[in-house]
Design a protein around this motif. Structure first.
Motif, PDB file in Angstrom:
ATOM      1  N   TRP A  42       0.757  -1.196  -0.188  1.00  0.00           N
ATOM      2  CA  TRP A  42       0.101   0.261  -0.078  1.00  0.00           C
ATOM      3  C   TRP A  42       0.987   1.262   0.106  1.00  0.00           C
TER       4      TRP A  42
ATOM      5  N   HIS B  15      -2.377   5.943  -2.708  1.00  0.00           N
ATOM      6  CA  HIS B  15      -3.775   5.476  -2.727  1.00  0.00           C
ATOM      7  C   HIS B  15      -4.962   5.527  -2.042  1.00  0.00           C
TER       8      HIS B  15
ATOM      9  N   ILE C  19      -2.329  -5.548   1.237  1.00  0.00           N
ATOM     10  CA  ILE C  19      -1.563  -4.674   1.524  1.00  0.00           C
ATOM     11  C   ILE C  19      -0.647  -5.389   2.122  1.00  0.00           C
TER      12      ILE C  19
ATOM     13  N   ARG D 202      -6.549  -4.516   3.984  1.00  0.00           N
ATOM     14  CA  ARG D 202      -7.306  -4.186   4.312  1.00  0.00           C
ATOM     15  C   ARG D 202      -8.922  -3.896   3.867  1.00  0.00           C
TER      16      ARG D 202
END
Length: 254
Positions: A129, A134, A145, A164
């Motif tokens: 991530w 994002h 992630i 997530r």
């Protein structure tokens, strides 16, 4: 939100138990876009990631699994980043690119993490991530992630996966086998002696989309969970004996 722990021998069994838990006990949720879900917080511990990966009730065929496995590789990441920015084959995020961390925001790559594994270390973490990329997006961000690798002894690796947001019905049965194969491929190519001894995956928001609930309901009309192996087994395929019905997958009496 309800939290569950599912302990399973195989990926197939874990998927079977997970969709049952969400279907029976999940809470209704309406995200900030149009598709409602039924969800819970789930941690899934799987003992054997190699055998019995795909349950017969998974909503797609083995060709899709094969495609996912081919895309979670360093070769695919290199091909992907070679495409022009306006190429229609590019999409909102690419797990292979994130896993091998091409770009200015690169952290340790999976390859580097593996080369430096030490027994007892808790720091071999990879982050897929990127906040600056994002968070500004309204949707279509990566669902997977992060990962963590824990070397238990000279050869056995415990793999942790963090989501997530996790589509249990259509995402789980495709992405877990692909992730497992992606890590095993790096083991082989780097000539490392490791094997995935077990896997623990956590989904902060593990869900079934409203559009899939009818399909899941149909499954549980014609199948049931084996109380021993946890796999979904067609009711008509249970073998009747003088001592009761027998699960066709693990051969235990039900």
């Amino acid at each position: 939100m309800k939290a569950v722990l599912i302990e399973a021998d195989t990926i197939s069994s874990a998927w079977s138990q997970l969709i049952y838990e969400i279907y029976k006990n999940g809470e209704e949720h309406k995200p900030d876009y149009s598709m409602s879900t039924r969800r819970l917080h789930a941690t899934v511990a799987i003992n054997d990631v190699d055998n019995n990966q795909i349950n017969s009730f998974v909503p797609f065929g083995e060709n899709l699994i094969k495609k996912y496995k081919e895309e979670l590789t360093e070769e695919y990441a290199e091909w992907y980043i070679s495409l022009p920015d306006d190429d229609k084959r590019k999409f909102d995020y690419c797990y292979a690119k994130q896993l091998f961390r091409y770009g200015e925001t690169a952290y340790n790559t999976l390859s580097e993490n593996l080369k430096n594994l030490r027994v007892g270390s808790r720091r071999h973490v990879g982050v897929l991530w990127e906040n600056e990329v994002h968070i500004p997006k309204f949707e279509d961000q990566p669902c997977w992630i992060a990962y963590k690798l824990e070397l238990l002894n000279e050869t056995d690796v415990l793999l942790y996966i963090l989501y997530r947001s996790w589509d249990a019905y259509g995402g789980f049965p495709a992405n877990l086998p692909a992730i497992v194969e992606g890590f095993k491929k790096v083991f082989r190519e780097k000539k490392l002696p490791y094997r995935i001894e077990s896997l623990i995956a956590t989904g902060w928001d593990t869900h079934i989309y409203e559009s899939d609930l009818q399909a899941v309901e149909k499954i549980f009309k014609i199948a049931q969970l084996c109380p021993k192996c946890g796999n979904l087994t067609p009711k008509h395929a249970l073998i009747s004996t003088t001592k009761g019905k027998v699960c066709t997958q693990c051969k235990c009496r039900m």
